[in-house]
Design a protein around this motif. Structure first.
Motif, PDB file in Angstrom:
ATOM      1  N   TYR A 149      32.606  40.580  40.469  1.00 32.66           N
ATOM      2  CA  TYR A 149      31.483  41.412  40.032  1.00 32.66           C
ATOM      3  C   TYR A 149      31.990  42.826  39.783  1.00 32.66           C
ATOM      4  O   TYR A 149      33.055  43.222  40.277  1.00 32.66           O
ATOM      5  CB  TYR A 149      30.379  41.420  41.102  1.00 32.66           C
ATOM      6  CG  TYR A 149      30.831  41.881  42.469  1.00 32.66           C
ATOM      7  CD1 TYR A 149      30.808  43.230  42.828  1.00 32.66           C
ATOM      8  CD2 TYR A 149      31.314  40.965  43.410  1.00 32.66           C
ATOM      9  CE1 TYR A 149      31.233  43.655  44.077  1.00 32.66           C
ATOM     10  CE2 TYR A 149      31.743  41.379  44.667  1.00 32.66           C
ATOM     11  CZ  TYR A 149      31.699  42.722  44.990  1.00 32.66           C
ATOM     12  OH  TYR A 149      32.128  43.141  46.223  1.00 32.66           O
ATOM     13  N   GLU A 150      31.212  43.559  38.998  1.00 30.90           N
ATOM     14  CA  GLU A 150      31.568  44.949  38.710  1.00 30.90           C
ATOM     15  C   GLU A 150      31.551  45.766  39.993  1.00 30.90           C
ATOM     16  O   GLU A 150      30.606  45.663  40.786  1.00 30.90           O
ATOM     17  CB  GLU A 150      30.584  45.529  37.709  1.00 30.90           C
ATOM     18  CG  GLU A 150      30.944  46.912  37.222  1.00 30.90           C
ATOM     19  CD  GLU A 150      29.998  47.408  36.143  1.00 30.90           C
ATOM     20  OE1 GLU A 150      30.225  48.519  35.636  1.00 30.90           O
ATOM     21  OE2 GLU A 150      29.047  46.682  35.812  1.00 30.90           O
ATOM     22  N   GLU A 239      35.873  43.248  40.922  1.00 28.82           N
ATOM     23  CA  GLU A 239      36.851  42.935  39.869  1.00 28.82           C
ATOM     24  C   GLU A 239      38.118  43.772  39.978  1.00 28.82           C
ATOM     25  O   GLU A 239      39.188  43.346  39.524  1.00 28.82           O
ATOM     26  CB  GLU A 239      36.211  43.094  38.495  1.00 28.82           C
ATOM     27  CG  GLU A 239      35.674  44.468  38.193  1.00 28.82           C
ATOM     28  CD  GLU A 239      34.894  44.511  36.885  1.00 28.82           C
ATOM     29  OE1 GLU A 239      35.135  45.442  36.103  1.00 28.82           O
ATOM     30  OE2 GLU A 239      34.060  43.636  36.645  1.00 28.82           O
ATOM     31  N   GLU A 373      38.649  42.739  31.648  1.00 26.00           N
ATOM     32  CA  GLU A 373      37.731  43.112  30.573  1.00 26.00           C
ATOM     33  C   GLU A 373      37.691  42.036  29.493  1.00 26.00           C
ATOM     34  O   GLU A 373      36.612  41.697  28.966  1.00 26.00           O
ATOM     35  CB  GLU A 373      38.141  44.452  29.950  1.00 26.00           C
ATOM     36  CG  GLU A 373      37.921  45.662  30.837  1.00 26.00           C
ATOM     37  CD  GLU A 373      38.944  45.741  31.983  1.00 26.00           C
ATOM     38  OE1 GLU A 373      40.035  45.126  31.873  1.00 26.00           O
ATOM     39  OE2 GLU A 373      38.638  46.416  32.988  1.00 26.00           O
ATOM     40  N   LYS A 376      35.752  39.011  30.842  1.00 28.98           N
ATOM     41  CA  LYS A 376      34.310  39.267  30.862  1.00 28.98           C
ATOM     42  C   LYS A 376      33.716  39.253  29.451  1.00 28.98           C
ATOM     43  O   LYS A 376      32.608  38.744  29.243  1.00 28.98           O
ATOM     44  CB  LYS A 376      34.027  40.606  31.536  1.00 28.98           C
ATOM     45  CG  LYS A 376      34.255  40.606  33.040  1.00 28.98           C
ATOM     46  CD  LYS A 376      34.141  42.004  33.639  1.00 28.98           C
ATOM     47  CE  LYS A 376      32.781  42.613  33.435  1.00 28.98           C
ATOM     48  NZ  LYS A 376      32.674  43.952  34.049  1.00 28.98           N
TER      49      LYS A 376
END
Length: 405
Positions: A149-150, A239, A373, A376
């Motif tokens: 998760y961020e 992340e 990135e 995602k």
């Protein structure tokens, strides 16, 4: 707004936990596996290999039911004990090179179906159903899905708060890893953790697509029979703590081309430089290392092509397939073609070089690792990466914490 929940984990007792946990089953070669089964009666591998007790290999549903029996025996002997209270488990792992801390929790199969848990890989229905049947027969899951998760400072702060206390379990294993576990049972703290995860818009599967899909299938099959079927065990980590390594490619032949013909075809899309014996490693995306005929080459994608890349082609594994593996080397199916094999970053370029030098393969390609990135963006666009695009750590041990259905 992903939903996570605490659960009553089953764990090895403090005096045996270092002997019980094991690496992922597929990590063991035949000799090492045999030695573990012979000399370590507490190993979780004893549960996963029930046929060892009968000196024979057992497969299918018979194996699944025997896995269940071995598991129950470990509980009856007191090697494994269920926690009295439902908990989130803060888990810290420190190895010689990295450290990470995450939360082991139950995650919702509804979130998986509703795409609040996003995917970047395709799954095979055969494997999904096999593992679904295994989970149903065994009645437990001992290897969590890795979700990311961020980074969120509020979650980091809650984890740091828990880590100021003494861990419930702290032990080391023979692979030089240190493990710490903090069960979180305080209702107020549990509520805070649940609330913070609901503030996230989504979670991402880093590793464990088939396990997630199988758990979802099981939940659909079992319906409302039991609440525990509606969740699956996951390790949730920010992340920033993910370590992503590349998978290198080795190809057995040049598809009927000689060396010069092959290099001329590569020249259409790449700037090629002969690096000789220099162990060239790509330093950024769209740069590739190639080992051919005793020499390393650097391949740089021509700048004019960068403007034409789709989000999927921005991935080097896809770019390699679209420009070299398929049109030049004739490899159509990356999952089934026997002419291609993969080795992840742990094995390094030297491993690739050795395999080519031994003439097991004709050419090898080294890639730059995929980024979080990129992973995602593929998941957000509901696209799927090519096979073997990422080798992701951490890898959680089997049997560390067990989720029962």
């Amino acid at each position: 707004m992903p939903t996570i929940k605490p659960f009553k984990g089953v764990r090895a007792t403090a005096d045996k936990v270092a002997h019980v946990i094991s690496r992922t089953y597929q990590d063991y070669g035949k000799k090492e596996l045999k030695a573990q089964l012979k000399y370590n009666p507490y190993s979780f591998l004893q549960i996963l290999n029930p046929g060892y007790k009968f000196n024979q290999e057992i497969t299918g549903l018979d194996r699944y039911s025997l896995v269940r029996n071995r598991y129950l025996e470990f509980k009856e002997e007191g090697y494994l004990v269920e926690d009295e209270k439902a908990a989130f488990y803060i888990y810290e792992n420190i190895d010689p090179h990295h450290s990470y801390t995450g939360i082991i929790a139950g995650t919702s199969t509804d979130d998986y179906l509703n795409n609040k848990i996003k995917k970047h890989e395709d799954t095979l229905s055969l494997k999904e159903n096999l593992f679904k049947n295994y989970l149903k027969a065994a009645g437990f899951n001992a290897e969590p899905v890795l979700l990311t998760y961020e980074d969120r400072s509020e979650i980091n702060q809650l984890i740091a708060e828990v880590k100021t206390t003494a861990p419930d379990q702290h032990f080391s294993t023979t692979d030089f890893n240190s493990h710490k576990i903090w069960p979180v049972t305080n209702p107020q703290l549990i509520e805070k953790i649940e609330k913070e995860f609901k503030e996230l818009s989504q979670l991402y599967i880093a590793d464990g697509h088939h396990r997630s899909a199988s758990s979802s299938l099981l939940a659909q099959e079992m319906g409302d029979k039991k609440e525990s079927y509606k969740f699956f065990m996951s390790l949730l980590i920010a992340e920033s703590q993910l370590n992503i390594y590349e998978f290198n490619r080795q190809i057995k032949d040049l598809n009927g081309l000689n060396k010069q013909e092959f290099l001329m075809k590569l020249d259409q899309h790449f700037r090629i430089q002969n690096r000789g014996l220099e162990l060239y490693r790509p330093s950024k995306k769209h740069h590739f290392s190639m080992y051919l005929d005793g020499e390393f080459y650097s391949l740089y994608l021509r700048k004019g092509l960068l403007k034409e890349l789709t989000p999927l082609q921005d991935l080097d594994p896809q770019l390699l397939y679209d420009l070299i593996l398929d049109p030049i080397l004739g490899i159509k199916d990356l999952r089934t073609d026997s002419r291609i094999q993969y080795s992840y970053g742990k094995h390094d370029l030297m491993h690739m070089k050795e395999r080519v030098d031994k003439r097991e393969f004709k050419v090898g390609f080294g890639l730059f690792p995929t980024t979080v990135e990129q992973m995602k963006s593929i998941a957000d666009a509901d696209l799927r990466m090519p096979p073997k695009s990422t080798y992701i750590r951490p890898k959680l041990p089997s049997g560390l914490i067990i989720y029962e259905f």
